[in-house]
Design an enzyme around this catalytic site. Structure first.
Site, short mmCIF file in Angstrom:
data_model
loop_
_atom_site.label_atom_id
_atom_site.label_comp_id
_atom_site.label_asym_id
_atom_site.label_seq_id
_atom_site.Cartn_x
_atom_site.Cartn_y
_atom_site.Cartn_z
CD GLU A 269 14.99 -14.06 -48.62
OE1 GLU A 269 15.59 -14.92 -47.96
OE2 GLU A 269 14.08 -13.35 -48.15
CG ASP A 383 16.63 -17.38 -64.42
OD1 ASP A 383 15.53 -17.85 -64.74
OD2 ASP A 383 16.91 -17.04 -63.25
#
Length: 620
Positions: A269, A383
């Protein structure tokens, strides 16, 4: 007959006895009484008075008789003349004796009385002392009784005080009881109100269902718009001759693949949404589902589709397809999860070996070089972190999550003096991995990925968290204590390579982006020679089936690969030069094979074995 005169000694004795016998009985001292009695007895003895204690008359007659005999014996010649005098004297003597006897009797009686008085006095004194003792005891008992009474009085007062307190508490409890009863009544009232609200909530739920149906209709309209957008993009892709490498799936297929998004199948998640494991068209896949509360989810969805749908690389995560209806991305499923979880040994998994870690660094460097030199536009990942590096069943790394990646302008080259960048006023990414200059200026460049790569490389070496890791490694290198900082769970690091990687990683993490090395011209030149030692693809590296046909003495005991520069160590075994050098430089002074101390660290080239290996390779 004249009265007989008593001898002088007898007269004096009688007078003395009279005087003593007539002594005053009023003297109160017991000693005076006894002395008087003794004097009387002495006087009586002097006149030869013999007294029978049982008869007073006998005593008197004996005395008179003795007196007469004495008189007669003392005065035989004057008996006639003195009869009268003797008679008178006798009478007087008898009278005196009678008086003396009476006095003696009185004295005796007085003596007895005094003795009784003394006895009574002694008894009285004794009784007085007993009375005083009794009085003292009574006084003591009285004081004790008073003390006991005072203590009882105090206890009684305390009991009374406690009783008052208990009464007060009882009163308070009664008040609280009344309050609780009042609250219970209020609760009953509130319960009734809640029941009424529940009824209203049910009605609202019905309204919400109707609203959900309306929103569903709006979503269908949005899906239709997305479909139109997709078609337009397909037309654009066709016109630009760009090949698309993904398929589209319906929402029903996504639901079936995830068993209606079963929580047991959730494997991750993030900010974009949840990731589920599923089976889609008989293929094990990972499905990333857009979070309905994500504000940037749709933009990231399209960004990732645009990047991954147009390119393929062995170390980039493969996009299998999308579901525009549910804003979902379908990837290949990689069973070993993220590098972050493996470095932390999540789920009690085995730690990664140093060979695997170096190989991962090589693979990620290769993927970044591929992205930065993509044509027509270079791509900045933006990222890079262990959580976005996924490992397959063979621990081959795949770089994923391109939601915030950015494309560089197409005008110019990355090798020119002008650095291409993408500007923003809202930098995104994970803070500890983000380029400090990007945070300060908002300019995202390929050197921003280099900074993140340096942090990842330090984590591969040490297994430590990213925060503050650069300072720890710098300090360890200054103190010459790098070996203590290396992650020992990875095995015995080859010290030369580890130190080389640590210095390279710190160069990548320079605060000034101009001081950071270029991935292709500098970093790759350091990492590429390490491929053979860590199991990356190499011309001298073979599969297990091929190795089974290789003579065992051709293989390095450490690398388990065909040796290119065999060297003989002091233990008599032959090793690949790079392998045994790394072992010795890592601070070991023992044999890798026997674990015995080496007599020296000399390495002798095994030229005959090298010639045999080269001949064998040529025959193959």
């Amino acid at each position: 007959m004249p009265p007989r005169q008593l001898p002088v000694a007898q007269a004096e004795s009688v007078n003395e006895w009279e005087v003593n016998s007539r002594g005053s009985p009023s003297q109160g001292s017991g000693a005076s009484v006894w002395s008087s009695s003794e004097e009387v007895l002495e006087s009586t003895d002097s006149i030869s008075v013999v007294r029978d204690e049982g008869s007073e008359d006998g005593s008197t007659l004996s005395l008179i008789q003795d007196s007469e005999d004495g008189i007669y014996r003392s005065s035989p010649m004057n008996e006639s003349n003195e009869e009268r005098v003797d008679s008178e004297m006798l009478d007087k003597l008898k009278q005196a004796m009678a008086e003396a006897e009476n006095s003696k009797k009185e004295a005796f009686e007085e003596l007895v009385k005094r003795r009784r008085a003394e006895k009574d006095a002694i008894e009285a004194i004794r009784k007085a002392k007993e009375s005083e003792s009794i009085y003292a005891n009574e006084v003591k008992q009285r004081k004790e009784m008073e003390a006991l009474l005072a203590r009882d009085t105090l206890e009684l007062n305390n009991m009374k005080r406690h009783q008052d307190e208990a009464l007060e508490e009882l009163k308070t409890a009664m008040d609280q009881k009344m309050v609780l009863e009042s609250q219970m009544a209020e609760s009953d009232r509130l319960l009734k109100e809640l029941e009424e609200k529940i009824v209203s909530a049910v009605e609202l739920l019905v309204n919400f269902k109707q609203e959900r149906d309306r929103l569903q209709l709006e979503r269908d309209n949005a899906v239709q718009e997305a479909e139109e957008l997709r078609k337009r993009r397909e037309e654009e892709a066709t016109s630009s001759h760009t090949q698309q490498f993904f398929s589209e799936f319906s929402f029903s297929e996504i639901e079936a693949a995830t068993r209606n998004f079963d929580p047991c199948l959730k494997i991750g998640e993030g900010g974009y949404g949840s990731v589920f494991k599923g089976f889609l068209r008989n293929t094990e896949v990972a499905i990333k589902l857009l979070n309905s509360s994500s504000l940037q989810g749709r933009l990231e969805f399209q960004q990732e589709v645009d990047v991954l749908s147009k390119m393929r690389h062995p170390n980039l995560l493969t996009l299998i397809g999308t579901c525009p209806e549910a804003w979902s991305l379908v990837y290949e499923y990689l069973p070993n999860g993220s590098l972050e979880d493996r470095l932390a040994c999540k789920g009690n998994t085995a730690p990664l070996s140093w060979q695997t870690r170096i190989r991962i660094a090589v693979e990620i460097c290769s993927a970044l070089i591929f992205l930065h030199h993509n044509k027509p536009n270079g791509i900045i990942h933006g990222d890079l972190k262990p959580g976005n590096i996924i490992l397959d069943a063979n621990f081959i790394s795949k770089l994923g999550d391109f939601g915030i990646c950015r494309s560089l302008p197409s005008d110019g080259s990355l090798n020119t003096t002008t650095t291409l960048c993408w500007r923003t006023n809202n930098p995104k990414g994970t803070l500890v991995y983000m380029d400090p200059e990007f945070l300060a200026t908002g300019e995202l460049t390929t050197k921003s990925d280099v900074y993140s790569f340096g942090i990842v490389l330090l984590q591969l070496l040490t297994g430590r968290p990213a925060l503050g890791i650069t300072k720890e490694v710098e300090y360890a290198l200054e103190k010459g204590n790098l070996s203590a900082l290396l992650d020992c769970t990875a095995g015995d690091w080859p010290f030369v390579q580890a130190k080389q990687l640590a210095y390279l990683a710190l160069r990548c993490c320079e605060m000034n982006r101009k001081s950071r090395p270029d991935l292709m011209t500098e970093v790759w030149r350091v990492l590429e020679p390490m491929k053979a030692a860590c199991g990356a693809s190499s011309s001298s590296r073979m599969g297990s089936e091929e190795l089974s046909h290789v003579p065992s003495y051709f293989l390095c005991p450490i690398f388990q690969e065909v040796m290119r520069d065999p060297r003989v160590a002091a233990d008599g075994f032959t090793y690949e030069s790079e392998a045994i050098s790394g072992w010795l430089d890592g601070g070991h002074n023992t044999s890798p094979m026997t674990n015995l101390t080496l007599s020296n660290c000399d390495l002798i080239p095994n030229r005959s074995l090298r010639s045999a290996i080269e001949e064998w390779l040529q025959q193959r």
